[in-house]
Design a protein around this motif. Structure first.
Motif, PDB file in Angstrom:
ATOM      1  N   ASP B 169      17.208  37.462  68.736  1.00 42.37           N
ATOM      2  CA  ASP B 169      17.349  37.598  67.370  1.00 42.37           C
ATOM      3  C   ASP B 169      17.776  39.136  67.102  1.00 42.37           C
ATOM      4  OD1 ASP B 169      16.480  35.050  66.642  1.00 42.37           O
ATOM      5  OD2 ASP B 169      14.286  35.719  66.146  1.00 42.37           O
ATOM      6  N   ALA B 170      17.351  39.982  67.552  1.00 42.45           N
ATOM      7  CA  ALA B 170      17.531  41.493  67.448  1.00 42.45           C
ATOM      8  C   ALA B 170      18.934  42.020  67.855  1.00 42.45           C
ATOM      9  CB  ALA B 170      16.458  42.506  67.883  1.00 42.45           C
ATOM     10  N   HIS B 171      19.295  41.448  68.945  1.00 44.36           N
ATOM     11  CA  HIS B 171      20.577  41.910  69.825  1.00 44.36           C
ATOM     12  C   HIS B 171      21.634  40.713  69.521  1.00 44.36           C
ATOM     13  CE1 HIS B 171      17.430  43.741  72.533  1.00 44.36           C
ATOM     14  NE2 HIS B 171      17.465  44.655  71.491  1.00 44.36           N
ATOM     15  N   ASP B 172      22.182  40.635  68.211  1.00 41.79           N
ATOM     16  CA  ASP B 172      22.948  39.467  67.992  1.00 41.79           C
ATOM     17  C   ASP B 172      24.397  39.931  68.406  1.00 41.79           C
ATOM     18  OD1 ASP B 172      23.216  41.466  65.844  1.00 41.79           O
ATOM     19  OD2 ASP B 172      22.600  40.180  64.342  1.00 41.79           O
ATOM     20  N   ALA B 173      24.652  41.333  68.618  1.00 41.75           N
ATOM     21  CA  ALA B 173      25.938  41.439  69.110  1.00 41.75           C
ATOM     22  C   ALA B 173      26.161  40.787  70.685  1.00 41.75           C
ATOM     23  CB  ALA B 173      26.480  42.867  69.055  1.00 41.75           C
ATOM     24  N   LEU B 174      25.319  40.743  71.400  1.00 44.82           N
ATOM     25  CA  LEU B 174      25.428  40.027  72.693  1.00 44.82           C
ATOM     26  C   LEU B 174      25.691  38.797  72.752  1.00 44.82           C
ATOM     27  CD1 LEU B 174      22.401  42.138  74.369  1.00 44.82           C
ATOM     28  CD2 LEU B 174      24.802  42.818  74.542  1.00 44.82           C
ATOM     29  N   PRO B 175      26.232  38.304  74.118  1.00 42.89           N
ATOM     30  CA  PRO B 175      26.938  36.593  74.092  1.00 42.89           C
ATOM     31  C   PRO B 175      25.445  35.960  74.017  1.00 42.89           C
ATOM     32  CG  PRO B 175      27.166  38.098  75.991  1.00 42.89           C
ATOM     33  CD  PRO B 175      26.740  38.929  75.200  1.00 42.89           C
ATOM     34  N   GLU B 176      25.715  34.819  72.937  1.00 41.55           N
ATOM     35  CA  GLU B 176      24.614  34.031  72.787  1.00 41.55           C
ATOM     36  C   GLU B 176      23.996  33.056  74.014  1.00 41.55           C
ATOM     37  OE1 GLU B 176      24.360  30.998  69.312  1.00 41.55           O
ATOM     38  OE2 GLU B 176      25.242  32.762  68.431  1.00 41.55           O
ATOM     39  N   ASP B 177      24.832  32.953  75.102  1.00 44.13           N
ATOM     40  CA  ASP B 177      24.694  32.144  76.113  1.00 44.13           C
ATOM     41  C   ASP B 177      23.910  32.907  77.428  1.00 44.13           C
ATOM     42  OD1 ASP B 177      26.986  33.313  76.781  1.00 44.13           O
ATOM     43  OD2 ASP B 177      27.962  31.458  77.714  1.00 44.13           O
ATOM     44  N   ARG B 178      23.799  34.135  77.218  1.00 45.87           N
ATOM     45  CA  ARG B 178      23.045  34.884  78.247  1.00 45.87           C
ATOM     46  C   ARG B 178      21.712  34.377  78.498  1.00 45.87           C
ATOM     47  NH1 ARG B 178      21.852  37.226  73.499  1.00 45.87           N
ATOM     48  NH2 ARG B 178      20.275  38.621  73.325  1.00 45.87           N
ATOM     49  N   SER B 179      21.638  34.610  80.052  1.00 50.37           N
ATOM     50  CA  SER B 179      20.171  34.153  80.450  1.00 50.37           C
ATOM     51  C   SER B 179      18.876  35.079  80.190  1.00 50.37           C
ATOM     52  CB  SER B 179      20.366  33.755  81.722  1.00 50.37           C
ATOM     53  OG  SER B 179      18.857  33.615  82.221  1.00 50.37           O
ATOM     54  N   LEU B 180      17.846  34.994  79.476  1.00 52.96           N
ATOM     55  CA  LEU B 180      16.849  35.681  79.369  1.00 52.96           C
ATOM     56  C   LEU B 180      15.554  34.983  80.023  1.00 52.96           C
ATOM     57  CD1 LEU B 180      17.263  37.312  75.939  1.00 52.96           C
ATOM     58  CD2 LEU B 180      17.752  38.362  78.045  1.00 52.96           C
ATOM     59  N   GLU B 181      15.843  34.340  81.116  1.00 49.63           N
ATOM     60  CA  GLU B 181      14.862  33.536  81.746  1.00 49.63           C
ATOM     61  C   GLU B 181      13.842  34.593  82.562  1.00 49.63           C
ATOM     62  OE1 GLU B 181      14.465  29.809  82.810  1.00 49.63           O
ATOM     63  OE2 GLU B 181      15.039  29.948  80.554  1.00 49.63           O
ATOM     64  N   GLU B 182      14.340  35.668  83.095  1.00 49.35           N
ATOM     65  CA  GLU B 182      13.627  36.566  83.844  1.00 49.35           C
ATOM     66  C   GLU B 182      13.238  37.823  83.355  1.00 49.35           C
ATOM     67  OE1 GLU B 182      12.768  35.446  86.990  1.00 49.35           O
ATOM     68  OE2 GLU B 182      13.893  33.575  86.524  1.00 49.35           O
ATOM     69  N   ALA B 183      12.179  38.009  83.591  1.00 48.88           N
ATOM     70  CA  ALA B 183      11.576  39.353  82.790  1.00 48.88           C
ATOM     71  C   ALA B 183      12.602  40.322  83.223  1.00 48.88           C
ATOM     72  CB  ALA B 183      10.162  39.855  83.500  1.00 48.88           C
ATOM     73  N   ARG B 184      13.186  40.436  84.557  1.00 44.04           N
ATOM     74  CA  ARG B 184      14.455  41.294  84.712  1.00 44.04           C
ATOM     75  C   ARG B 184      15.647  41.521  83.768  1.00 44.04           C
ATOM     76  NH1 ARG B 184      13.843  45.751  87.297  1.00 44.04           N
ATOM     77  NH2 ARG B 184      15.192  46.578  85.420  1.00 44.04           N
ATOM     78  N   ALA B 185      15.824  40.400  83.391  1.00 46.91           N
ATOM     79  CA  ALA B 185      17.049  40.316  82.343  1.00 46.91           C
ATOM     80  C   ALA B 185      16.559  40.760  81.140  1.00 46.91           C
ATOM     81  CB  ALA B 185      17.341  38.889  82.098  1.00 46.91           C
ATOM     82  N   ILE B 186      15.301  40.516  80.638  1.00 51.86           N
ATOM     83  CA  ILE B 186      14.796  41.037  79.538  1.00 51.86           C
ATOM     84  C   ILE B 186      14.753  42.689  79.464  1.00 51.86           C
ATOM     85  CG2 ILE B 186      12.767  40.944  77.684  1.00 51.86           C
ATOM     86  CD1 ILE B 186      12.276  38.086  78.970  1.00 51.86           C
ATOM     87  N   THR B 187      13.897  43.019  80.557  1.00 50.31           N
ATOM     88  CA  THR B 187      13.765  44.381  80.814  1.00 50.31           C
ATOM     89  C   THR B 187      15.215  45.218  80.749  1.00 50.31           C
ATOM     90  OG1 THR B 187      11.790  43.892  82.100  1.00 50.31           O
ATOM     91  CG2 THR B 187      12.861  46.295  82.063  1.00 50.31           C
ATOM     92  N   ASP B 188      16.542  44.538  81.406  1.00 47.60           N
ATOM     93  CA  ASP B 188      17.473  45.172  81.541  1.00 47.60           C
ATOM     94  C   ASP B 188      18.236  45.313  80.104  1.00 47.60           C
ATOM     95  OD1 ASP B 188      17.401  45.896  84.229  1.00 47.60           O
ATOM     96  OD2 ASP B 188      18.618  44.077  84.781  1.00 47.60           O
ATOM     97  N   GLU B 189      18.038  44.459  79.227  1.00 49.38           N
ATOM     98  CA  GLU B 189      18.558  44.340  77.968  1.00 49.38           C
ATOM     99  C   GLU B 189      17.992  45.260  77.070  1.00 49.38           C
ATOM    100  OE1 GLU B 189      19.588  40.605  76.380  1.00 49.38           O
ATOM    101  OE2 GLU B 189      19.064  41.124  74.359  1.00 49.38           O
ATOM    102  N   ALA B 190      16.492  45.555  77.132  1.00 50.93           N
ATOM    103  CA  ALA B 190      15.958  46.605  76.450  1.00 50.93           C
ATOM    104  C   ALA B 190      16.470  48.104  76.996  1.00 50.93           C
ATOM    105  CB  ALA B 190      14.389  46.398  76.657  1.00 50.93           C
ATOM    106  N   ARG B 191      16.546  48.093  78.215  1.00 60.59           N
ATOM    107  CA  ARG B 191      17.220  49.471  78.761  1.00 60.59           C
ATOM    108  C   ARG B 191      18.478  49.704  77.925  1.00 60.59           C
ATOM    109  NH1 ARG B 191      16.742  52.287  84.087  1.00 60.59           N
ATOM    110  NH2 ARG B 191      18.781  53.009  84.505  1.00 60.59           N
ATOM    111  N   GLY B 192      19.395  48.872  78.057  1.00 59.94           N
ATOM    112  CA  GLY B 192      20.726  49.020  77.648  1.00 59.94           C
ATOM    113  C   GLY B 192      20.621  49.506  76.291  1.00 59.94           C
TER     114      GLY B 192
END
Lengths: 209, 472
Positions: B169-192
């Motif tokens: 919801d918050a990062h709506d500029a990122l591609p919608e089909d990205r995977s956020l299955e893993e805690a790693r991916a979620i963490t990396d998105e926050a880091r960015g």
């Protein structure tokens, strides 16, 4: 401006009518005491436990060669930036292509810094800021390579502070005890390495005679 | 959930119907117990360090006025400023003024419970500043407009999927089909996302774990590195902290560091323990040009002068929350307060008034698990009992309980009558139960049995059994 200050101090003094009391710090754990060789072993064991890779070289120019090897193997992208810490001067860093000195920028992938001390107690590094070191070097790039002088591997946190404050030197603006790469367990308590600080911490210990 | 301690009973009912929350709490309590036990087993001096930590905090409270004055003197000597604030309003105003004078737009915030206590984000957002929480857990809470439910693991009540959903919801500029299955991916998105914030922030705000009088240093203990970026990159560094945190020396802080992470997260030490002393020096390569420490009283000096003074020893490790069976059964939000769990149930009545918070000191079985793990040995059950006494004296409890207690205390003065009443009571309960082992409902105590069954007494009264067995 002084009304809240006087109010607060007045209330504290009313709650504490007695004189100041002496306060002693706690005991230093036995694991922070021992011969130099034992401390060094404990320091390495602590680095292992904290997820820090490390290598030991036997000459200062060997530090640059080891960092070159590490970078070729680990292959982190982005710019390479080092501090102006005099400790790094004899390290032969000039062999590293593209190396910049100074403060880190957004595109930097690797930083190289010296350390005040290595601490055996928990495999901890002490780093500082200063005229020669921008503090963000320890936190902004993805990979942090830290150089430790084997002669400055001490037992306990207190010993590292004693080195730093030798001769009554005031504390630098920032001093940090670093133990392992950045981490978080905020998501379902699943440990993630590399949140805002470095994902990779590599220590090069120089044991020069 | 309602951020209001008066709603505690309703919040509890809601929490007990939330299987995801209950699962998270179960995992937390199981893993954290094991983690603490393991790390403590490796340090034979741990109990001695706890004793020392208690004495260091007692000494810090006894010397608080002198420590704060020396701290201020040394902050000023190192190019910083200290702002004394009696309450949340003064503290919010002080931080807002500093941000305004710094010409700030973006404010990067590190984790700070005191900033929650003074509702700092609301004050800064209201004044037009773009405030961003940068701790991973606090960031997702800010996006969801929620409050922390644990002192050191603020988003413990959320699942990985809720993190992912919030980021989508918050990062709506990122591609919608990205995977956020893993805690790693979620963490990396926050880091960015937060990297940008650190780089453009004009002001960084952190809390403090300790203040050190002899040097004027502020110590923060963290794992992610956000607090370090927040105090290294922006031009201005503001520290928001409680007055009780001032210690005398660096060595005192180092003893506390040895018990803090072991109690909080089961780590030997957190990844980063950072001492910040003043503003950047004239010849420094980088660092904040301005350094401000906002000291917040907000009821602390009152606590210092009263019988619950020992709660001020607290170093905010969260261990009492992690082991508390009540916290584990209802989670942090049910408390409707900034600080949940045993420490919160002692602090909240002082912060928001006993009338609002009267349920919280009742939310304890006095099992003592909190006191058993507290690194500074705060007698939490005893302090909770003091609040219960205050509530009783202020007539804040239910009238039925009040009369019941009077009747009970009158009976205890007459052992014969007490024994007779006990025997009759037992018989009446057995009669009501009609052979069942538990009573699901009880006349005059419908509220009490609404949440639990009453086991039916068996085999006569304690005193009756005592006499029988001694007679044998």
């Amino acid at each position: 401006m002084s009304a809240p200050r006087d109010d607060i101090l007045g209330r504290i003094r009313a709650a504490n009518p007695g004189p100041e009391v002496p306060v002693s710090p706690g005991p230093v754990p036995a694991r922070g005491r021992g011969e130099a060789s034992a401390l060094r072993q404990r320091f390495f064991a602590g680095l292992d436990m904290a997820g820090v890779s490390h290598a030991t070289v036997t000459s200062w120019p060997g530090v640059g060669a080891e960092i070159e090897r590490f970078l070729a193997e680990a292959g982190p992208g982005g710019g390479l930036v080092a501090s102006n810490d005099p400790m790094l001067e004899p390290c032969g860093l000039d062999r590293l292509p593209g190396l910049r000195r100074g403060a880190p920028e957004a595109g930097d992938g690797v930083s190289i810094t010296g350390t005040v001390a290595g601490i055996a107690e928990t495999g901890t590094l002490m780093v500082r800021s200063g005229p020669d070191i921008a503090n963000a070097l320890h936190f902004l790039p993805d990979t942090h390579v830290a150089v430790v002088d084997a002669a400055r591997i001490v037992g306990a946190y207190e010993d590292a502070f004693a080195l730093l404050r030798a001769g009554g030197a005031p504390l630098p603006r920032n001093v940090t005890l670093i133990t392992g790469p950045s981490r978080s367990s905020d998501i379902e308590r699943i440990l993630q390495i590399g949140v805002h600080g470095p994902r990779t911490l590599h220590v090069v210990v120089c044991d020069a005679p | 959930m309602h951020a209001d301690s008066a709603r505690f009973p309703d919040n509890v009912t809601a929490a007990r119907r939330d299987p995801m929350l209950l699962g998270a709490l179960q995992r937390l309590q199981r893993d954290a117990r094991a983690g603490r036990a393991e790390v403590i087993a490796r340090l034979p001096e741990f109990e001695a360090l706890r004793d020392a930590a208690r004495e260091i905090r007692n000494g810090a409270l006894a010397n608080l006025a002198a420590n704060l004055e020396r701290f201020e003197e040394n902050v000023i000597a190192n190019g910083g400023a200290v702002h004394w604030c009696r309450d949340a309003a003064e503290a919010g105003a002080a931080v807002t003024r500093i941000c305004r004078e710094a010409g700030a737009r973006t404010v990067a915030k590190g984790k700070s419970m005191v900033s929650e206590e003074i509702a700092l984000n609301a004050a800064l957002l209201g004044a037009g500043f773009d405030v961003v929480e940068t701790d991973l857990g606090e960031y997702v809470l800010q996006l969801r407009d929620e409050t922390p439910s644990h002192i050191v693991i603020p988003a413990i009540h959320l699942t990985k999927d809720q993190f992912a959903e919030t980021f989508r919801d918050a990062h709506d500029a990122l591609p919608e089909d990205r995977s956020l299955e893993e805690a790693r991916a979620i963490t990396d998105e926050a880091r960015g996302a937060l990297r940008d914030v650190f780089l453009r922030a004009d002001v960084g705000i952190t809390g403090a774990n300790f203040l050190i009088a002899e040097t004027g240093s502020v110590v923060i203990v963290t794992n992610e590195g956000n607090g370090d970026l927040a105090q290294s990159l922006p031009r201005t560094h503001i520290v928001v902290t409680g007055i009780e945190k001032a210690l005398g020396t660096v060595e005192e802080a180092l003893t506390l560091v040895r018990v803090l992470a072991r109690s909080a997260t089961g780590q030997e030490i957190s990844a980063y323990t950072t001492f910040a002393t003043g503003a950047r020096r004239a010849d420094d390569a980088a660092g904040p040009e301005a350094f401000h420490v906002v000291l917040v009283d907000n009821g602390r000096s009152d606590l210092l002068g009263g019988p619950k003074r020992e709660i001020l020893r607290c170093i905010r490790c969260g261990a009492c929350q992690t082991v508390c069976p009540v916290y584990g059964a209802v989670g942090g939000h049910a408390y409707g307060a900034v600080y949940a769990g045993p420490v919160g149930s002692v602090l909240t009545p002082a912060l928001s008034g006993l009338e609002t918070a009267k349920h919280l000191p009742e939310a304890s079985s006095f099992c003592g698990a909190c006191e058993a793990v507290c690194p500074v040995r705060i007698p939490l059950p005893r302090l909770l009992r003091l609040w219960r006494q205050d509530a009783f004296q202020a007539h804040l409890g239910p009238t039925a309980l009040r009369w019941g207690l009077f009747a009970w205390s009158a009976l205890t003065a007459w052992p014969g009558a007490y024994r007779a009443a006990g025997a009759i009571g037992g018989r009446v309960l057995r009669l009501l139960a009609m052979g069942r082992p538990r009573l699901a409902r009880l006349p005059f105590a419908g509220k009490w049995t609404g949440g639990r069954d009453l086991p039916v007494p068996e085999g006569g009264t304690f005193v009756g059994q005592w006499h029988r067995r001694r007679g044998k």
